[in-house]
Design a protein around this motif. Sequence first.
Motif, short mmCIF file in Angstrom:
data_model
loop_
_atom_site.label_atom_id
_atom_site.label_comp_id
_atom_site.label_asym_id
_atom_site.label_seq_id
_atom_site.Cartn_x
_atom_site.Cartn_y
_atom_site.Cartn_z
N TYR A 291 0.87 -1.19 0.00
CA TYR A 291 0.00 0.00 0.00
C TYR A 291 0.90 1.23 0.00
O TYR A 291 1.46 1.60 1.02
CB TYR A 291 -0.91 0.02 1.23
N GLY A 292 1.05 1.86 -1.18
CA GLY A 292 1.90 3.04 -1.31
C GLY A 292 1.10 4.27 -1.62
O GLY A 292 -0.14 4.31 -1.50
N TRP A 293 1.83 5.33 -2.04
CA TRP A 293 1.16 6.60 -2.34
C TRP A 293 0.20 6.45 -3.53
O TRP A 293 -0.84 7.10 -3.58
CB TRP A 293 2.20 7.68 -2.64
N PHE A 296 -2.95 5.12 -2.16
CA PHE A 296 -3.63 6.13 -1.35
C PHE A 296 -4.37 7.14 -2.23
O PHE A 296 -5.54 7.46 -2.00
CB PHE A 296 -2.61 6.82 -0.45
N LEU A 297 -3.68 7.67 -3.26
CA LEU A 297 -4.32 8.65 -4.14
C LEU A 297 -5.49 8.03 -4.90
O LEU A 297 -6.52 8.69 -5.13
CB LEU A 297 -3.29 9.22 -5.11
#
Length: 346
Positions: A291-293, A296-297
């Motif tokens: 689960y990275g940026w 998230f976006l």
Amino acid sequence: NFAKYRDVTYEEILKQAGPPNSTFKYCKYFLQPCETKLNQSLGEFYEREASLSGNCFRINPKGKLRGKGGDYGKMQLIFFADLNDYSSLTRREPEYGYTVAIHDHKRYSSTMPSGFWMSPGFIYKVDLSLTQEFREPPPAGNCDPLKVNNTYGRYEENSCVAQCRDDALMEKCGCIHVMPPLPHNIPDKTYRGCTLEEWAQCGLGAYKEWVIKYSDVNKMQTQCKCPPTCKETQYKAQLSSSQMSKFYAESKANRLPPGYNSTQHVLENLLIIDVLFTSMQVSEIREIVTYGWGNFLGDVGGVLGLFLGASMFTVMEFLEFIILAICKSCCDFGKRPGDHHQLEEI
């Protein structure tokens, strides 16, 4: 007379008091003697290493002996423990023999944090499997990619703790217990071995104090900052043993040093270790950012689109509206030069 030993370093005592080289009796590799297989003497296959555990044998220090899967690719080591070398104090201990640690040849490992007890009179079979662990650096993980080597060879948590211990002793006493094997890996650090007098007056007390602080389970963090390495090679070992048979001991009696020529001497002093790979497959354990940026976006955009009907373009238009509104209110942005004068005339 203690006076003549006062300036002798503790490390020199360890080197002189350790088991002699003659206790390493035999090395067999691919069903042949090691010296025959690689056309070198037996002394080429080991080094002596002074550590907190004593004067140890470091087998295959340059990594020239490489294994194959199964019994045909095994390495057999035979040691002679020599029970008569033990003092009256150590003879009362419940165990005697060797402590064996399995590790990569580029690492310098102590048998104190890891190792297997192996006693004479037994044949040990060590089944190895190779595992490599890959960890993520910050911000996702906590490994440090800049830490590659230290004074104990390839960086790992145990070697980092050993270097931390040496630094604490140098700071308090100006000397350390045993010199690290590769001090040139960290040029800005200098170490000196304690003499017996220095070790008795300062070193031993400082070492005990450091151990107490480091092993305090009530503290979340110790004085040693040792993050895990980003890549680690581990040899996982499974041990099995069998007592040496009387008939086998009889066949080996003629290979013992002078004065040891009976079956009982073999059972009390001879230790045989068979080291082999059960499989040539390498297991890999990797830390993966699940689960990275980007995730998230994507989630934020999905929530906004679901509940507000907004898209990325809507967000950009909204930001543009906010910026223009601020510029108009603070900087008279967008007004014609004559508007202000016309307002004054009216």
